[in-house]
Design a protein around this motif. Structure first.
Motif, mmCIF file in Angstrom:
data_model
loop_
_atom_site.group_PDB
_atom_site.id
_atom_site.type_symbol
_atom_site.label_atom_id
_atom_site.label_comp_id
_atom_site.label_asym_id
_atom_site.label_seq_id
_atom_site.Cartn_x
_atom_site.Cartn_y
_atom_site.Cartn_z
ATOM 1 N N PHE A 2 -9.144 6.677 -12.113
ATOM 2 C CA PHE A 2 -9.155 6.625 -13.570
ATOM 3 C C PHE A 2 -7.902 5.945 -14.110
ATOM 4 O O PHE A 2 -7.958 5.260 -15.133
ATOM 5 C CB PHE A 2 -9.288 8.036 -14.153
ATOM 6 C CG PHE A 2 -9.414 8.049 -15.643
ATOM 7 C CD1 PHE A 2 -10.583 7.622 -16.256
ATOM 8 C CD2 PHE A 2 -8.361 8.452 -16.436
ATOM 9 C CE1 PHE A 2 -10.700 7.604 -17.631
ATOM 10 C CE2 PHE A 2 -8.469 8.438 -17.819
ATOM 11 C CZ PHE A 2 -9.640 8.021 -18.416
ATOM 12 N N GLY A 28 -11.428 11.557 -20.349
ATOM 13 C CA GLY A 28 -10.985 11.443 -18.953
ATOM 14 C C GLY A 28 -9.697 12.201 -18.703
ATOM 15 O O GLY A 28 -9.547 12.881 -17.680
ATOM 16 N N SER A 87 -17.257 6.483 -15.794
ATOM 17 C CA SER A 87 -16.205 5.824 -16.574
ATOM 18 C C SER A 87 -16.221 4.317 -16.346
ATOM 19 O O SER A 87 -16.106 3.534 -17.303
ATOM 20 C CB SER A 87 -14.843 6.408 -16.205
ATOM 21 O OG SER A 87 -13.822 5.745 -16.893
#
Length: 186
Positions: A30, A105, A125
């Motif tokens: 991420f 996130g 994502s």
């Protein structure tokens, strides 16, 4: 023939890459995706700024809402100003979803039981990021098309002004005959 080929390709490529991102995105952290989200935010903000400036320059009267309440607005002006709002809307969508993706996130990363499913979150994502990237690319395309339209209109106005200066009669007016003669020399 070319148009038939490019339209499906233009529609298929973003969809295919979004699906591939969903399938294989589990390997991209991420934090790596966050950099791309920040780039999208920057690009969308720039598009919003450019379009906002163009609206202020090209349609200054449209921004004076209080003066327009009792006046009727020409439909052609609405169509023209409407072209400016597509990139604004798309850029705003990209900004909203980018902010939400970064926020969600970051929050989900701090929840212990969610970490078990981090690969799914990464894939989701990245697929959102891919879709937002293509929306941003389309918004950039619309912005470039608007710039081209503005330049063409400006060039036409400059050309018309040049012609007026060349063919002005003694009363400083151009006769309809002279204008037709310039437009259609045959």
């Amino acid at each position: 023939m070319k148009k038939r080929f490019f339209i499906p390709l233009f529609l298929f490529t973003p969809l295919a890459l979004t699906i591939l991102s969903l399938i294989y995105g589990k390997n991209l952290s991420f934090n790596s995706q966050k950099e791309i989200y920040n780039s999208l935010l920057t690009i969308s903000s720039i598009i919003l700024t450019i379009i906002g400036i163009w609206i202020a320059i090209v349609f200054p009267d449209k921004l004076k809402i209080t003066n327009k309440i009792n006046k009727q607005i020409n439909n052609n002006e609405n169509i023209e100003i409407g072209r400016f709002f597509k990139p604004l809307i798309y850029s705003t969508i990209v900004i909203i979803f980018s902010f939400l993706s970064i926020l969600i996130g970051s929050i989900l990363k701090s929840i212990p039981w969610v970490l078990e499913y981090k690969e799914i979150g990464r894939s989701l994502s990245l697929s959102i990021l891919t879709a937002l990237s293509f929306i941003s690319i389309y918004s950039l395309y619309l912005t470039i098309a608007l710039a081209n339209t503005i330049k063409s209109n400006s060039d036409e106005n400059d050309h018309a002004n040049d012609i007026r200066h060349l063919y002005v009669n003694p009363e400083n007016e151009i006769s309809e005959f002279e204008i037709r003669k310039i437009k259609d020399p045959d």
